[in-house]
Design an enzyme around this catalytic site. Structure first.
Site, short mmCIF file in Angstrom:
data_model
loop_
_atom_site.label_atom_id
_atom_site.label_comp_id
_atom_site.label_asym_id
_atom_site.label_seq_id
_atom_site.Cartn_x
_atom_site.Cartn_y
_atom_site.Cartn_z
N MET A 1 0.85 -1.20 0.00
CA MET A 1 0.00 0.00 0.00
C MET A 1 0.88 1.25 0.00
SD MET A 1 -3.23 -0.87 0.13
CE MET A 1 -4.23 0.28 1.06
N PRO A 2 0.46 2.33 -0.60
CA PRO A 2 -0.76 2.49 -1.37
C PRO A 2 -0.74 1.73 -2.70
CG PRO A 2 0.21 4.61 -0.75
CD PRO A 2 1.22 3.56 -0.49
#
Lengths: 65, 65, 65, 65, 65, 65
Positions: free
Chosen positions: C1-2
């Site tokens: 992530m992101p």
């Protein structure tokens, strides 16, 4: 199947959502010749501080998107 | 079009989101040679009890993901 | 992530895609103050007969979308 | 990668979600022969007034979906 | 519902996909206590020139992702 | 916005897709009272070896899904 996802900025009423799922289901039934029971519709509401156009959040614009 | 979806664990500030949509829009304009007005960005925040790595929810880890 | 998903009508070159992932990664690093290694970008190309505006497929328009 | 998204109507407990991410991760490890650390799972809960079958919102049905 | 989307880099065999949908379905049945017939799984394969980490496409790396 | 994603098993004709985007656009216009020009529809076709119900790929069933 089919499955339809409707993404829209938040702010529609429950009555508009009822209308939406009825009208879109009818459209898919008519176009694809499938039974209404096979059609799932999911509504995804997007917050105005979570969507941007031209690099500017909708929440930061005067007029709405 | 193009449409960009940014998925991230919750916790960014409004200022970070403003920065994000500006910086990502510039990156897409530069790489694809399109007008900024054609670019939509949507931010999707994910709750820490709704994302897991290696079978363990982020909310159940000591350190953050 | 992101994780970032870029949806665009088909037709970009490999060089444009290389440029895109580099530029968008830089934008996210700058805005969210995260390490580049944490950022995944996925490109989703959409066929011109699979996207419509105002009820008309892009493939059926004279000018492009 | 791999990344798994689980979409379900709201209403599961935290314990059920813990169980879910553990069991699904094991299934992917077993089928694809990858390390658990490479697997991300995201849960997306859907509100009952945001999902419809046969043109009727789940929130408007007597029995649940 | 539930609906599970499995995103993975291309290259798994049909036999691996059969194994995947069987194993993931069992995991969801066990965790959420639902009937297998209610569970849909969709596999989305991603091309190696359509996914990047740290700003570099998987297709441009020596080792695989 | 709004943006509508229609996910369906592969096999519809171009004429059915034309019909679909016209009919669904009309449904959204009617329900949400927006201009047709604001509505984008994306069709996502799913291969029969990429979708499973009850742990069995559609490609492995005798009858269709």
């Amino acid at each position: 199947m089919p499955r339809i996802i409707v993404q829209a900025v938040e702010g529609r009423t429950l009555e508009q959502k009822r209308h939406l799922v009825r009208a879109v289901t009818e459209g898919v039934v008519e176009a694809f010749d499938v039974a209404p029971e096979t059609i799932t519709i999911v509504i995804e509401e997007i917050r105005r501080d979570h969507i941007a156009k031209a690099g500017i959040l909708a929440a930061d614009r005067k007029a709405s998107t």
